[in-house]
Design a protein around this motif. Structure first.
Motif, mmCIF file in Angstrom:
data_model
loop_
_atom_site.group_PDB
_atom_site.id
_atom_site.type_symbol
_atom_site.label_atom_id
_atom_site.label_comp_id
_atom_site.label_asym_id
_atom_site.label_seq_id
_atom_site.Cartn_x
_atom_site.Cartn_y
_atom_site.Cartn_z
ATOM 1 N N ARG A 14 -8.510 4.006 -37.111
ATOM 2 C CA ARG A 14 -8.617 4.131 -35.657
ATOM 3 C C ARG A 14 -8.998 2.815 -34.991
ATOM 4 O O ARG A 14 -9.236 2.769 -33.784
ATOM 5 N N HIS A 145 -10.229 11.972 -37.084
ATOM 6 C CA HIS A 145 -9.061 11.747 -36.228
ATOM 7 C C HIS A 145 -9.025 12.738 -35.066
ATOM 8 O O HIS A 145 -8.685 12.361 -33.932
ATOM 9 N N PHE A 148 -11.597 11.642 -32.433
ATOM 10 C CA PHE A 148 -11.119 10.564 -31.570
ATOM 11 C C PHE A 148 -10.170 11.107 -30.508
ATOM 12 O O PHE A 148 -10.217 10.686 -29.348
#
Length: 588
Positions: A14, A145, A148
């Motif tokens: 990320r 993930h 985020f």
């Protein structure tokens, strides 16, 4: 692969550069692995609250760089996680995307009151966008993930991931597979409307073209969607003045002819009186909180309201809406700018009326700033901020703490750089400035960063001078020292008959404190020394502390009393009002 390896792999995927935090027993496996990988720069705060504000600084400052980063903070379980609470709640109130990762005791002892156990998920759930506790190593990468995605999609906000210690060490199953590129989170009920619908846009354009006395509002959503330049172009295209929320400042130049400055409790006369007289309010990315509206049953009584807001729960929550546009501010402004039906109107009479409002306090404020000193020849905060603005030409990044000095910095710095103003708004957290400035500087290393605090707020997180020392972070630190909790003292002056209960403050020798951390310090007491001291800090390579001795009786005006409306706006100090009543001056 183990859970801790997958956690760090996901953060690397990320694009995370910095991790802020403080280690401890329940998060130690992750720290051990992080040290071996050498993929991140770990910045150890001296208190976990500092880590949360450092992560905020990275998220806030990088929004306009073209390469937005999400701030990540990390702590151990129990007291470590609980010390993150204030910074996370602050990010939630101000819609700041960030990720907080906490260690948790092993799954076998959860809910047994184990050493340093706390219900992190239960505590954090009301003050963040989402909480997670992955119970298997296979779930960790997906959770990062997804976290985020949730933090950054739609209205931003903090996400908390609480990971038990044994899950960090556990190995994934033999058939584990995960593709971060192809991953799309499955979130039933999670709706996001980035693009405006045509029908409400058409009604909004009709209202804009018909209005005679419109005012445009610039909120935090303009900053968060990096739409400042679009807002300025649209304001110029339709010739409509713009008022700013506290978080909307720096979206466009503060001295733009169409700028009304900040609105609300400590907003400018021209902004607040224009809102009172307006027939149309066009709001971009704001939530109409009480500091902006004052008395709700008197707010915008004679005006239509167009509300562009990405979070549908904010529409019609506080202020009735004539046209609701549930969409991203950037996309909405982009569509409006390209619409041939949007027209320019001179609105000369309206702009002349606003110029009259501008002049109500302009002369007295200019004289006060020029005089520069108050009671006992002590310095005025507004003069210091004005001189800082002059020396830097309004181009530097300003990170304010919370209090009277915050309103001075909001009002009297001439912001010229897009997304150059950072402060705690909704939560109003004292102590935020120093650690937040660390994150801001790391996110934008080529720009000069000023941390501005009062003597009260500075001492709440003064220990972060240790982080600045360790990493030699070039933050210029201003302490506006008036010996009081200034904003509370102002309220006590106005509304509590000058009973200064709990506001006088005895501070340490800030010079000795700065020296203990190896940071140069300069104390300024005379007006002629203000600009040279600011220039000295600019010329110094590295952090420096400037302490200004300020007048405790100084107030920031105008002021709308709590629970009052814009018609109740105070424009003169009570002592001056008393003189006016005695026939010694001109009435406000």
């Amino acid at each position: 692969m183990t859970g801790k390896k997958l956690l760090l792999k996901a953060l690397k995927d990320r694009g995370v550069k910095y991790i802020f935090g403080y280690t401890g027993g329940a998060i130690m496996p992750v720290f051990d692995e992080m040290e071996k990988l050498e993929n991140f720069t770990f910045v150890m705060s001296r208190h976990e609250q500092g880590a949360a504000f450092m992560a905020q600084g990275v998220s806030r400052a990088s929004l306009s760089t073209g390469h937005p980063q999400i701030g990540v903070c990390m702590s151990t379980s129990g007291p470590g996680a609980m010390n993150l609470v204030t910074g996370i709640a602050d990010a939630h109130m101000d819609s700041i995307p960030m990720l907080a990762i906490t260690g948790q005791v092993a799954t076998g002892v959860i809910a047994t009151d184990a050493f340093q156990e706390s219900d992190v998920v239960g505590v954090m759930m009301p003050i963040c966008k989402q909480t997670y506790m992955p119970l298997y190593a296979d779930d960790i990468e997906k959770t990062i993930h997804e976290g985020f995605y949730v933090a950054t999609t739609g209205r931003g906000g903090p996400v908390v991931i609480d990971i038990p210690k044994d899950v960090q060490n556990a190995q994934v199953s033999h058939d584990y597979q995960f593709d971060p590129v192809a991953f799309r989170p499955h979130l039933p009920g999670y709706f996001y409307s980035p693009t405006p619908e045509r029908e409400p846009l058409q009604r909004a354009i009709e209202l804009i073209n018909r209005s005679e006395r419109p005012v445009m509002f610039c909120g935090h959503g303009v900053i968060n969607s990096n739409a400042g330049q679009l807002l300025q172009k649209f304001a110029e295209k339709v010739n409509i003045p713009v008022a700013f929320t506290l978080h909307g400042l720096s979206a466009m130049p503060a001295d733009h002819p169409l700028s009304l400055g900040m609105m609300g409790m400590h907003g400018t006369v021209e902004a607040n009186r224009a809102i009172l007289e307006a027939d149309l309010l066009i709001s971009f990315g704001m939530r109409f909180d009480d500091r902006v509206t004052g008395k709700l049953n008197e707010y915008a009584q004679n005006a239509d309201v167009i509300h562009v807001e990405i979070d549908p729960s904010e529409i019609d929550k506080n202020v009735r809406t004539s046209v609701a546009i549930n969409a991203d501010v950037y996309r909405t402004l982009h569509v409006l700018l390209d619409d041939p039906m949007v027209t320019f109107k001179p609105r000369r009479r309206w702009l002349e009326t606003i110029d009259v409002f501008r002049n109500v306090m302009a002369e007295s404020l200019a004289a006060e700033i020029a005089h520069g000193v108050g009671t006992g020849n002590k310095l005025l905060m507004k003069t210091i901020i004005h001189q800082l603005s002059e020396v830097t030409q309004g181009r530097d990044l300003i990170v304010s703490d919370v209090g009277q000095h915050q309103m001075m910095a909001a009002r009297f710095y001439n912001y010229q750089t897009n997304n150059s103003w950072y402060a705690s708004g909704g939560a109003g957290t004292m102590g935020c400035s120093l650690p937040m400035a660390v994150g801001v500087k790391l996110a934008r290393p080529d720009e000069r960063v000023w941390s501005i605090s009062g003597d009260g707020g500075f001492q709440m997180n003064a220990q972060e001078l240790g982080t600045i020392m360790e990493h030699n972070i070039d933050v210029k630190i201003i302490i506006l020292n008036n010996g009081y909790l200034g904003m509370v003292r102002q309220w006590q002056t106005f509304f509590f008959d000058g009973c200064y209960a709990g506001t006088p403050m005895q501070s340490p020798d800030f010079k000795l404190l700065a020296q203990a951390y190896g940071i140069p310090h300069r104390k300024v007491e005379n007006l002629e020394d203000v600009t040279p001291a600011l220039q000295e800090a600019i010329d110094h390579q590295g952090p420096m502390v400037l302490e200004f001795i300020c007048d405790p009786t100084e107030v920031v005006l105008p002021m709308v009393p709590s629970g009052g409306g814009f018609e109740d706006m105070i424009v003169k100090h009570p002592q001056k009002i008393d003189k006016d009543l005695a026939g010694e001056g001109d009435a406000a």
